[in-house]
Scaffold this motif. Structure first.
Motif: not given
Lengths: 338, 338
Positions: A240-242, A308-313, A323-328
């Motif tokens: 899923c996306g979060v 359900d947008r951007h699964p895994g991200a 908006e900013r994608r958070l990386a592990m």
């Protein structure tokens, strides 16, 4: 300080010195009938049908930090891993790796902290082991604890159980543990305002499990790697996306200031007394009410949503509207935080 | 050797590097459905009613020694603690404390050894944790394992269960593990003839438990402190005396020679693949027959008797016809033997 006040190599040899150390410095604080059998393993009836088993080693530097010590941490860390599976903690084991020259008084203090945290929820330390390594081969004291708990067959909390639409909650301010340890390690000025949040989460988790039942989907303690790592784990496991709102994330001014100075993101900093809670959207208000009634959850707040947008991200909606994608996190920023 | 072949501090940070290390170097060798849930704790049905729970940390120096390595030891040590309670081992946890700079290839080799030993009796490693400490704060690799097993309600083996008249048996030659480690550490010449006896004892113990039933009184693995420490524990716990005949104690010429050189008594030297067995006198012959039919017990021999004389004391009848009381070793002779 005399030699008798320091750990010697012989304390780890399994003979008279080991027996005396255990009898005088370790066993009294942990006192319980199972441990008192003093055998090489603890025997007891299975406390329930569905067992949960976990282990964690603790190498935090420094051993004593504002708000706790390695003993508090070694109890809470493992007990919280059980609680995050929805399991009531029952038993702990205690594995000590002491460095020659470690003060016996510090050992006693650490064991007392560990015992206090465990006993606060009725958990017994039922088996243990003590080893000693030469000076320069250890870090004063390293602790491993393993924990055994029981979960209700009705509990289905699991990291892969997040569903689109679910609410994402944190149970209080974030980054407190990591910054308290860092401040003590670096001797930073703002130290006084920073205190670890290290705490046993079960008293906060238990009413939540009871009230929400199957509407409670995921519990995760954001330790190493912080809230970011916890959310990345959830997004990946559940495909899923979060999405979280930066403005909603609770951070104390002291943690915010210290993170700014050190160039750290509070979202990546370890917590030891907080949980990330993911639940069905219709249960979110009830979850917040229940959490806020507990001392540990009084600052609980919803910070985002599963999508359900951007699964895994994991995506952060920033305070300035971007908006900013958070990386592990890579894992290099904060070594030996727990 | 490139940096990628060595453990970095970031491998312990709980982020990308930790995940990759676990996925590439640790999880593949341990593969099983419970571990693959990759949660912070393992969930499974209770494998039986009477649980046995134990923990042990391993700090052996050197990490690799003739006959095994720290991985073999970390599996066998904890599995044997379960077996010595008469418990069939089911699950292990694995806590790693790695020192920055430890070779990744060595880590893989150690994990493989640990997995092989566990899998040899169908035991699964179901939960784990990896921490990394700075160079100069560790010993390459320290391992904690905790174990969960199940014992039959009919089993009553216990260190306090020895009775006057009981036979005292050792299941093979003694001192092999300790002298193998010492020889490698000191670079002694006789090294080639010395090999650790490290082994999983359950396949030897299981038929003994089944055949002897309540006539089997005590099982004890003579690790740190050797046979002497095991017998002192029994004498103290059972408030009995123990008498052993030096002539009957099996020691290889290589161990005898090495002990002579280093001024050590083989009775005080650690074993990792032997048991001290105490049983009713009428069951002694049957016990020896059963043990000798197993690969690990083929050199099993009766070395003495439990007595109501000198309660709490262990007495050695020497080869020259004298008597000597054996004292619990102080623990200083052989540091970091396991």
């Amino acid at each position: 300080m005399t030699n008798q006040d320091l750990i010697l190599l012989g304390h780890g040899g399994g003979g008279v010195l080991t027996h005396r150390l255990i009898a005088e410095c370790i066993a009294p604080a942990l006192k319980n009938p199972i441990l008192e059998q003093m055998d090489d393993a603890a025997c007891f009836p299975a406390p329930g049908r569905n067992l949960v088993f976990t282990t964690d080693s603790f190498v935090v530097d420094p051993v004593f930090f504002p708000g706790g010590d390695i003993g508090t941490l070694a109890a809470c860390g493992t007990l919280n891993d059980l609680a995050m599976q929805g399991a009531k903690p029952f038993y702990l084991t205690l594995g000590l790796i002491l460095e020659e020259g470690f003060p016996v008084a510090d050992l006693k203090r650490v064991i007392r902290s560990l015992a206090d945290a465990a006993h606060s929820i009725g958990v017994q330390v039922v088996a243990g082991d003590t080893k000693v390594v030469e000076r320069g081969k250890g870090g004063g004291i390293y602790i491993n604890t393993s924990g055994l708990g029981v979960r209700s067959p009705r509990t289905s909390v699991h990291v892969a159980n997040a569903k689109p639409g679910d609410a994402v909650i944190v149970t209080g301010t974030i980054g407190d543990h990591g910054m308290a340890v860092m401040s003590r390690r670096q001797g930073l000025e703002f130290e006084t305002a920073l205190e670890s949040d290290v705490a046993v989460l079960w008293p906060m988790v238990e009413p939540l499990l009871k009230a929400l039942g199957p509407a409670l989907h995921v519990l995760r303690d954001p330790t190493r790697g912080g809230v970011t790592a916890a959310l990345c784990d959830i997004a990946e496991a559940a495909t899923c996306g979060v999405r979280i709102r930066q403005r909603a994330v609770p951070v104390t001014p002291a943690v915010k200031g210290a993170c700014g100075l050190l160039g750290l993101d509070p979202l990546n900093v370890a917590n030891e007394g907080k949980a990330v809670v993911v639940c069905a959207p219709e249960a979110a208000e009830q979850a917040l009410e229940i959490l806020r009634r507990t001392p540990l959850g009084k600052n609980a707040v919803r910070i985002g949503t599963v999508t359900d947008r951007h699964p895994g991200a994991v995506v952060l909606e920033t305070e300035i509207g971007g908006e900013r994608r958070l990386a592990m996190p890579a894992g290099e920023e904060l070594p030996r935080i727990c």
